[in-house]
Design an enzyme around this catalytic site. Structure first.
Site, PDB file in Angstrom:
ATOM      1  N   THR A  41       0.881  -1.173   0.000  1.00  0.00           N
ATOM      2  CA  THR A  41       0.000   0.000   0.000  1.00  0.00           C
ATOM      3  C   THR A  41       0.907   1.208   0.000  1.00  0.00           C
ATOM      4  O   THR A  41       1.936   1.232   0.660  1.00  0.00           O
ATOM      5  CB  THR A  41      -0.907   0.066   1.246  1.00  0.00           C
ATOM      6  N   LYS A  50     -13.705  17.988  12.093  1.00  0.00           N
ATOM      7  CA  LYS A  50     -14.564  18.118  13.265  1.00  0.00           C
ATOM      8  C   LYS A  50     -14.623  19.589  13.659  1.00  0.00           C
ATOM      9  O   LYS A  50     -13.616  20.165  14.062  1.00  0.00           O
ATOM     10  CB  LYS A  50     -14.041  17.260  14.410  1.00  0.00           C
TER      11      LYS A  50
HETATM   12  P1  AMP Z   1      -5.493   1.580  -2.068  1.00  0.00           P
HETATM   13  O1  AMP Z   1      -5.206   0.521  -1.081  1.00  0.00           O
HETATM   14  O2  AMP Z   1      -4.301   2.385  -2.467  1.00  0.00           O
HETATM   15  O3  AMP Z   1      -6.231   1.028  -3.241  1.00  0.00           O
HETATM   16  O4  AMP Z   1      -6.446   2.644  -1.386  1.00  0.00           O
HETATM   17  C1  AMP Z   1      -7.647   2.230  -0.781  1.00  0.00           C
HETATM   18  C2  AMP Z   1      -8.397   3.437  -0.327  1.00  0.00           C
HETATM   19  O5  AMP Z   1      -8.772   4.229  -1.454  1.00  0.00           O
HETATM   20  C3  AMP Z   1      -9.698   3.113   0.355  1.00  0.00           C
HETATM   21  O6  AMP Z   1      -9.522   2.783   1.708  1.00  0.00           O
HETATM   22  C4  AMP Z   1     -10.491   4.395   0.161  1.00  0.00           C
HETATM   23  O7  AMP Z   1     -10.134   5.360   1.125  1.00  0.00           O
HETATM   24  C5  AMP Z   1     -10.021   4.861  -1.200  1.00  0.00           C
HETATM   25  N1  AMP Z   1     -10.987   4.449  -2.227  1.00  0.00           N
HETATM   26  C6  AMP Z   1     -10.939   3.381  -3.034  1.00  0.00           C
HETATM   27  N2  AMP Z   1     -12.020   3.361  -3.854  1.00  0.00           N
HETATM   28  C7  AMP Z   1     -12.766   4.432  -3.546  1.00  0.00           C
HETATM   29  C8  AMP Z   1     -14.011   4.966  -4.012  1.00  0.00           C
HETATM   30  N3  AMP Z   1     -14.701   4.397  -4.987  1.00  0.00           N
HETATM   31  N4  AMP Z   1     -14.465   6.089  -3.425  1.00  0.00           N
HETATM   32  C9  AMP Z   1     -13.772   6.697  -2.436  1.00  0.00           C
HETATM   33  N5  AMP Z   1     -12.608   6.256  -1.958  1.00  0.00           N
HETATM   34  C10 AMP Z   1     -12.102   5.132  -2.496  1.00  0.00           C
END
Ligand code: AMP
Length: 541
Positions: free
Chosen positions: A180, A434
């Site tokens: 990640t 907040k």
């Molecule tokens: P990654 O592990 O880099 O793919 O990031 C995952 C994070 O991306 C999730 O925990 C969300 O915060 C964000 N994310 C992924 N898809 C969406 C979506 N469709 N809408 C909003 N946030 C998203």
């Protein structure tokens, strides 16, 4: 007990036999490359023999530092199916992260695109890369490079046979790995077992997933170094669909021409990709008639984007997921009974992150660990678990302890769930604002601002405030430089004031040239905060 484990092997086997003539196409530096599943299978087995000869077997990691192309797809099937582990590395990460990742994963072979050699060299460090026995440059020659020992892909696989007996594999065997790219702290490694990838692939084929079938022509724009391009190379193969890979740094013109020439039916990428294509279409004619649906995820799909593609006859399939989830978790399909609802209501549902994919379970919990009601209003953190959700980080007991509770992954996404079960992300845990003890969803305010025609991009952060704790401030990139800045800021302020509680209205709307992005193309709010979170910005009240 089934007599055979759940692995990726049968997907390739079936595609070759049932669809021998279906194509795998890639845009490369030398033009379009195209071959059939039969040839793709041969290429995978040749590569498997080459990996075997290089001593790669169970427990060995094969790193890739590559864009989206057919050779990368070959590593997707060859590395895991010989028993090794495909480790895709994001070349857009800062060099010190790449260095950390290679050292942590201890990759034994590293595939690298010629255009990314410079980025890999920048990250190279003899000690951090000590595990790497060989670099393979994807191409038919090795450009000038300091990396060694190095060989080119064609020589690496060239002399090997296209016959190969895949070994019988245990489904618990790690088959993939991705870090990640978090905006804070060290990257965290996630391992995917054979079974996780198998289960995720099967879920994506269902109608409640992405509903991919053999009539599809699938073009992943989402990078193959980002959670396996959301699993699409595996899903397309399992379905017998045609693959189209857009190659290095595709721009909107490249993507549109691939859609037109290859008849792409399904594509996938982050919202900025689709916004870029809309901008391109304003100036150019294009025939997108083959394109049935685009999967949009990684960050929220703005409602305006969903509407504009709908008007072009393209369905936006809004999906949410995470690296830890292989990655797909929810998809915003219209539930039975909602098909006939008015357009605006439909767009509002599609703009939510959607319904949990079958096979997963979820919980939404508040700060006291209590589940919040599904009323579309109460916020809580989303927890998920299931067959393609990991329960740990690689060699990171500290982070594992923080982000998991037994089999539950604590996603860090703050969500509401409406009575029909649609999940909506209102924020990341650290981004929710907040103010005076009340929560403000930065994401909702951002989306409302981005729906304005004069806005290209916008982000909203909490700025420290003496009285209220935090107040929202918006940073907006106008679609057109020549805009009257003051009147746009006023217009956006009144737009929010009309539709949201008055304390949600940003105290400052600043027009800026660019929003800093992470290596995966998301707004980097940490940098926005560092650069702009100045209490002096806020209006006196
Ligand atoms: P990654 O592990 O880099 O793919 O990031 C995952 C994070 O991306 C999730 O925990 C969300 O915060 C964000 N994310 C992924 N898809 C969406 C979506 N469709 N809408 C909003 N946030 C998203």
């Amino acid at each position: 007990m089934p007599g055979y484990d759940q692995t990726l092997q049968p997907f390739l086997w079936r595609a070759e036999r049932l669809y021998p003539g279906r194509e795998v196409v890639a845009r490369t530096a030398d033009g379009i490359e195209r071959y059939t599943y039969r040839e793709f299978g041969d290429a995978c087995r040749r590569l498997a023999n080459a990996l075997d000869a290089a001593g790669i077997g169970e427990g060995d990691r094969v790193g890739t530092f590559c864009w989206n192309h057919h050779r990368h797809a070959e590593t997707y099937f060859a590395a895991p199916n010989v028993g090794g582990q495909l480790h895709t590395i994001n070349p857009l990460l800062p060099p010190e992260h790449v260095q950390y990742i290679v050292r942590n994963a201890a990759d034994r072979v590293l595939f690298v695109d010629p255009s990314l050699l410079g980025a890999l060299e920048a990250a190279y460090d003899e000690e951090a890369f000590a595990s790497v026995e060989r670099f393979v440059v994807v191409g038919d020659a090795v450009p000038e490079t300091a990396l060694e020992p190095v060989t080119d892909y064609d020589s690496f696989v060239g002399a090997h046979d296209a016959e190969y007996d895949w070994p019988e594999l245990d489904e618990e065997l790690p088959a993939g790995m991705c870090y990640t790219s978090g905006t804070t702290g060290k990257p965290k490694g996630v391992e995917y077992t054979q079974q996780m990838l198998w289960a995720h692939t099967m879920a994506t084929l269902t109608p409640a997933g992405l509903g991919i079938d053999d009539s599809d022509v699938v073009m992943p724009v989402v990078p193959m170094f980002h959670v396996n391009a959301w699993g699409l190379p595996f899903s397309a193969t399992a379905a017998g669909a045609k693959h189209v890979y857009p190659g290095p740094s595709p721009d909107p013109a490249d993507l549109v021409s691939l859609v037109e020439e290859e008849g792409v039916t399904l594509s996938a990428g982050v919202p900025t990709v689709w916004l870029g294509i809309l901008e391109f279409l304003e100036e150019h004619d294009a025939d997108l008639s083959s394109l049935e649906r685009i999967v949009v995820g990684g960050s929220a799909a703005p409602e305006s984007l969903i509407r504009r593609y709908d008007e072009l006859g393209v369905e936006v399939v809004h999906a949410w997921g995470m690296t830890e989830m292989s990655p797909i978790g929810t998809v915003a399909h219209l539930k039975e009974g909602l098909e006939g609802v008015p357009h605006e209501e439909r767009y509002a549902k599609q703009a939510k992150q959607g319904l949990l994919v079958p096979g997963l379970e979820m919980r939404v919990v508040d700060d006291d660990g209590e589940e919040v009601p599904w009323n579309g209003e109460d916020f809580g953190e989303l927890w998920v678990r299931g067959p393609w959700v990991t329960d740990r980080y690689f060699e990171r007991p500290d982070a594992t302890q923080q982000d998991f509770e037994g089999s539950w992954l604590k996603t860090g996404d703050i969500v509401t769930v409406d009575p029909e079960g649609y999940v909506q992300i209102v924020d990341r845990a650290g981004d929710v604002i907040k103010s005076g003890g009340e929560w403000i969803s930065s994401v909702e305010v951002e989306n409302a601002i981005m729906a304005h025609d004069a806005v290209a991009e916008a982000t909203v952060i909490g700025v420290p405030h003496e009285k209220w704790g935090e107040r929202p401030a918006a940073f907006v990139v106008p679609a057109d430089d020549g805009v009257d800045r003051e009147s746009l800021a006023d217009e956006l302020t009144s737009l929010i004031a009309e539709d949201y509680p008055d304390w949600w209205t940003p105290d400052a709307v600043e027009l800026i040239a660019e929003i800093p992005k992470t290596a995966t193309g998301k707004f980097d709010k940490k940098v926005v905060r560092e650069e702009h979170a100045d209490p002096e910005l806020l209006a006196e009240d």
